[in-house]
Design a protein around this motif. Sequence first.
Motif, PDB file in Angstrom:
ATOM      1  N   GLN A  33       1.076  -1.545  -0.141  1.00 63.00           N
ATOM      2  CA  GLN A  33      -0.353  -0.211  -0.102  1.00 63.00           C
ATOM      3  C   GLN A  33       0.476   1.014   0.769  1.00 63.00           C
ATOM      4  OE1 GLN A  33      -2.718  -0.724   3.894  1.00 63.00           O
ATOM      5  NE2 GLN A  33      -4.245  -0.897   2.338  1.00 63.00           N
ATOM      6  N   SER A  34       1.950   1.049   0.925  1.00 57.42           N
ATOM      7  CA  SER A  34       2.775   2.591   1.189  1.00 57.42           C
ATOM      8  C   SER A  34       3.336   2.897  -0.428  1.00 57.42           C
ATOM      9  CB  SER A  34       3.838   2.687   1.887  1.00 57.42           C
ATOM     10  OG  SER A  34       4.506   1.188   1.524  1.00 57.42           O
ATOM     11  N   LEU A  35       3.908   1.804  -1.240  1.00 56.23           N
ATOM     12  CA  LEU A  35       4.561   1.774  -2.392  1.00 56.23           C
ATOM     13  C   LEU A  35       3.607   2.313  -3.587  1.00 56.23           C
ATOM     14  CD1 LEU A  35       6.456  -1.782  -2.365  1.00 56.23           C
ATOM     15  CD2 LEU A  35       7.702   0.083  -2.240  1.00 56.23           C
ATOM     16  N   THR A  36       1.964   2.174  -3.494  1.00 55.04           N
ATOM     17  CA  THR A  36       1.651   2.888  -4.646  1.00 55.04           C
ATOM     18  C   THR A  36       0.739   3.969  -4.725  1.00 55.04           C
ATOM     19  OG1 THR A  36      -0.791   1.176  -3.277  1.00 55.04           O
ATOM     20  CG2 THR A  36       0.319  -0.100  -5.098  1.00 55.04           C
ATOM     21  N   ALA A  37       1.075   4.309  -2.964  1.00 49.87           N
ATOM     22  CA  ALA A  37       1.012   5.724  -2.764  1.00 49.87           C
ATOM     23  C   ALA A  37       2.142   5.852  -2.709  1.00 49.87           C
ATOM     24  CB  ALA A  37       0.386   5.503  -1.489  1.00 49.87           C
ATOM     25  N   ALA A  38       3.365   5.942  -2.960  1.00 47.68           N
ATOM     26  CA  ALA A  38       4.563   7.051  -2.946  1.00 47.68           C
ATOM     27  C   ALA A  38       4.655   7.960  -4.454  1.00 47.68           C
ATOM     28  CB  ALA A  38       5.614   6.308  -2.461  1.00 47.68           C
ATOM     29  N   ARG A  62      15.801   7.726  -8.276  1.00 45.96           N
ATOM     30  CA  ARG A  62      15.126   6.223  -7.255  1.00 45.96           C
ATOM     31  C   ARG A  62      14.864   7.045  -5.954  1.00 45.96           C
ATOM     32  NH1 ARG A  62      20.682   2.963  -5.631  1.00 45.96           N
ATOM     33  NH2 ARG A  62      21.411   5.147  -4.346  1.00 45.96           N
ATOM     34  N   ILE A  63      13.911   6.579  -5.175  1.00 42.10           N
ATOM     35  CA  ILE A  63      13.230   6.986  -3.551  1.00 42.10           C
ATOM     36  C   ILE A  63      13.519   6.005  -3.097  1.00 42.10           C
ATOM     37  CG2 ILE A  63      12.238   8.733  -4.611  1.00 42.10           C
ATOM     38  CD1 ILE A  63       9.760   7.516  -3.983  1.00 42.10           C
ATOM     39  N   LEU A  64      13.669   5.745  -1.588  1.00 37.16           N
ATOM     40  CA  LEU A  64      13.245   4.522  -0.663  1.00 37.16           C
ATOM     41  C   LEU A  64      12.171   4.886  -0.577  1.00 37.16           C
ATOM     42  CD1 LEU A  64      16.895   4.936   0.841  1.00 37.16           C
ATOM     43  CD2 LEU A  64      15.838   2.722  -1.252  1.00 37.16           C
ATOM     44  N   VAL A  65      11.219   3.979   0.091  1.00 39.86           N
ATOM     45  CA  VAL A  65      10.344   4.115   0.298  1.00 39.86           C
ATOM     46  C   VAL A  65      10.036   3.115   1.254  1.00 39.86           C
ATOM     47  CG1 VAL A  65       7.138   3.445   0.742  1.00 39.86           C
ATOM     48  CG2 VAL A  65       9.121   4.374  -1.832  1.00 39.86           C
ATOM     49  N   GLY A  66      10.501   3.449   2.505  1.00 40.99           N
ATOM     50  CA  GLY A  66      10.789   2.285   3.380  1.00 40.99           C
ATOM     51  C   GLY A  66      11.689   1.561   3.579  1.00 40.99           C
ATOM     52  N   ASN A  67      11.652   0.296   3.825  1.00 43.13           N
ATOM     53  CA  ASN A  67      12.704  -0.847   2.866  1.00 43.13           C
ATOM     54  C   ASN A  67      13.307  -0.819   1.374  1.00 43.13           C
ATOM     55  OD1 ASN A  67      14.163  -0.747   5.277  1.00 43.13           O
ATOM     56  ND2 ASN A  67      12.002  -2.384   6.741  1.00 43.13           N
ATOM     57  N   CYS A  68      11.847  -0.064   0.633  1.00 40.06           N
ATOM     58  CA  CYS A  68      11.807  -0.323  -0.495  1.00 40.06           C
ATOM     59  C   CYS A  68      12.657   0.633  -0.803  1.00 40.06           C
ATOM     60  CB  CYS A  68      10.889  -1.169  -1.119  1.00 40.06           C
ATOM     61  SG  CYS A  68       9.717  -2.232   0.024  1.00 40.06           S
ATOM     62  N   GLU A  69      13.146   0.431  -2.872  1.00 38.03           N
ATOM     63  CA  GLU A  69      13.929   0.713  -3.115  1.00 38.03           C
ATOM     64  C   GLU A  69      12.461   0.961  -4.497  1.00 38.03           C
ATOM     65  OE1 GLU A  69      17.377   1.876  -6.159  1.00 38.03           O
ATOM     66  OE2 GLU A  69      18.643   0.634  -4.433  1.00 38.03           O
ATOM     67  N   MET A  70      12.084   2.206  -4.789  1.00 31.30           N
ATOM     68  CA  MET A  70      11.798   2.473  -6.650  1.00 31.30           C
ATOM     69  C   MET A  70      12.335   3.475  -7.047  1.00 31.30           C
ATOM     70  SD  MET A  70       7.730   4.413  -6.280  1.00 31.30           S
ATOM     71  CE  MET A  70       6.602   3.497  -5.998  1.00 31.30           C
ATOM     72  N   ARG A  71      12.516   3.084  -9.157  1.00 30.05           N
ATOM     73  CA  ARG A  71      12.993   3.545  -9.503  1.00 30.05           C
ATOM     74  C   ARG A  71      12.225   3.710 -10.431  1.00 30.05           C
ATOM     75  NH1 ARG A  71      18.744   0.455 -11.155  1.00 30.05           N
ATOM     76  NH2 ARG A  71      19.778   0.521  -8.668  1.00 30.05           N
ATOM     77  N   TYR A  72      12.566   5.208 -10.689  1.00 22.28           N
ATOM     78  CA  TYR A  72      11.443   5.581 -12.330  1.00 22.28           C
ATOM     79  C   TYR A  72      11.297   6.576 -13.013  1.00 22.28           C
ATOM     80  CZ  TYR A  72      11.688   9.910  -9.416  1.00 22.28           C
ATOM     81  OH  TYR A  72      12.314  11.083  -8.510  1.00 22.28           O
ATOM     82  N   ILE A  79       6.016  10.547 -15.591  1.00 25.48           N
ATOM     83  CA  ILE A  79       6.854   9.637 -14.437  1.00 25.48           C
ATOM     84  C   ILE A  79       6.177   8.300 -15.447  1.00 25.48           C
ATOM     85  CG2 ILE A  79       6.871   9.586 -12.167  1.00 25.48           C
ATOM     86  CD1 ILE A  79       6.184  12.074 -12.235  1.00 25.48           C
ATOM     87  N   TYR A  80       7.486   7.409 -15.183  1.00 30.81           N
ATOM     88  CA  TYR A  80       6.733   5.436 -15.078  1.00 30.81           C
ATOM     89  C   TYR A  80       7.749   5.246 -14.776  1.00 30.81           C
ATOM     90  CZ  TYR A  80       5.737   7.188 -20.316  1.00 30.81           C
ATOM     91  OH  TYR A  80       5.733   6.827 -21.324  1.00 30.81           O
ATOM     92  N   VAL A  81       6.722   4.307 -13.197  1.00 30.66           N
ATOM     93  CA  VAL A  81       7.475   3.685 -12.360  1.00 30.66           C
ATOM     94  C   VAL A  81       7.855   2.632 -12.593  1.00 30.66           C
ATOM     95  CG1 VAL A  81       6.656   2.662 -10.241  1.00 30.66           C
ATOM     96  CG2 VAL A  81       5.815   4.354 -10.657  1.00 30.66           C
ATOM     97  N   LEU A  82       8.908   2.498 -12.617  1.00 31.82           N
ATOM     98  CA  LEU A  82       9.974   1.733 -13.384  1.00 31.82           C
ATOM     99  C   LEU A  82       9.787  -0.176 -12.937  1.00 31.82           C
ATOM    100  CD1 LEU A  82      13.009   3.395 -14.885  1.00 31.82           C
ATOM    101  CD2 LEU A  82      10.240   2.791 -16.775  1.00 31.82           C
ATOM    102  N   ARG A  83      10.372  -0.134 -11.342  1.00 30.67           N
ATOM    103  CA  ARG A  83      10.849  -1.410 -11.109  1.00 30.67           C
ATOM    104  C   ARG A  83      11.414  -0.990  -9.097  1.00 30.67           C
ATOM    105  NH1 ARG A  83      13.020  -5.938 -13.450  1.00 30.67           N
ATOM    106  NH2 ARG A  83      12.214  -6.624 -11.730  1.00 30.67           N
ATOM    107  N   LEU A  84      10.434  -2.071  -8.768  1.00 28.13           N
ATOM    108  CA  LEU A  84      11.047  -1.725  -7.265  1.00 28.13           C
ATOM    109  C   LEU A  84      11.308  -3.081  -6.508  1.00 28.13           C
ATOM    110  CD1 LEU A  84       7.124  -1.314  -7.083  1.00 28.13           C
ATOM    111  CD2 LEU A  84       8.227   0.388  -7.061  1.00 28.13           C
ATOM    112  N   TRP A  85      11.322  -3.065  -4.896  1.00 23.54           N
ATOM    113  CA  TRP A  85      12.235  -3.809  -4.200  1.00 23.54           C
ATOM    114  C   TRP A  85      12.784  -3.691  -2.986  1.00 23.54           C
ATOM    115  CZ3 TRP A  85      15.398  -1.746  -8.627  1.00 23.54           C
ATOM    116  CH2 TRP A  85      16.182  -1.026  -8.728  1.00 23.54           C
ATOM    117  N   HIS A  86      12.799  -4.520  -2.072  1.00 25.37           N
ATOM    118  CA  HIS A  86      13.150  -4.363  -1.571  1.00 25.37           C
ATOM    119  C   HIS A  86      14.818  -4.721  -0.957  1.00 25.37           C
ATOM    120  CE1 HIS A  86      13.395  -5.363   3.650  1.00 25.37           C
ATOM    121  NE2 HIS A  86      11.747  -4.808   3.526  1.00 25.37           N
ATOM    122  N   THR A  87      14.624  -3.888  -0.178  1.00 26.66           N
ATOM    123  CA  THR A  87      16.623  -4.356   0.062  1.00 26.66           C
ATOM    124  C   THR A  87      16.897  -5.212   0.359  1.00 26.66           C
ATOM    125  OG1 THR A  87      16.504  -3.358   2.393  1.00 26.66           O
ATOM    126  CG2 THR A  87      16.769  -1.047   0.644  1.00 26.66           C
TER     127      THR A  87
END
Length: 91
Positions: A33-38, A62-72, A79-87
């Motif tokens: 949910q936090s990743l979809t809202a970020a 890239r931004i960090l959302v909690g313990n996850c990285e979001m690349r855009y 703005i295209y959200v490209l990839r997400l992963w947990h650290t």
Amino acid sequence: MELKWTSKALSDLVRLYDFLSPLNKQAAAATVQSLTAAPAKLLAQPRIGEKLEEFEPREIRRILVGNCEMRYEIQQSTIYVLRLWHTREDR
């Protein structure tokens, strides 16, 4: 600005939930949910993320959302959200 999710980013959300849910299903759902809202914050400040120089001339950040990285990627007014992963993930 307009926001679009790539198919890889959407599949990353599913993968992240599957990665986190064995430990705590509620925390996994909250993370997704936090990743979809970020990305909504990016609409107001698209260049808030760290620019990744290795992808020049593309503007990938890239931004960090909690313990996850979001690349855009920023392309003109999209703005295209490209990839997400947990650290903690091996990638």
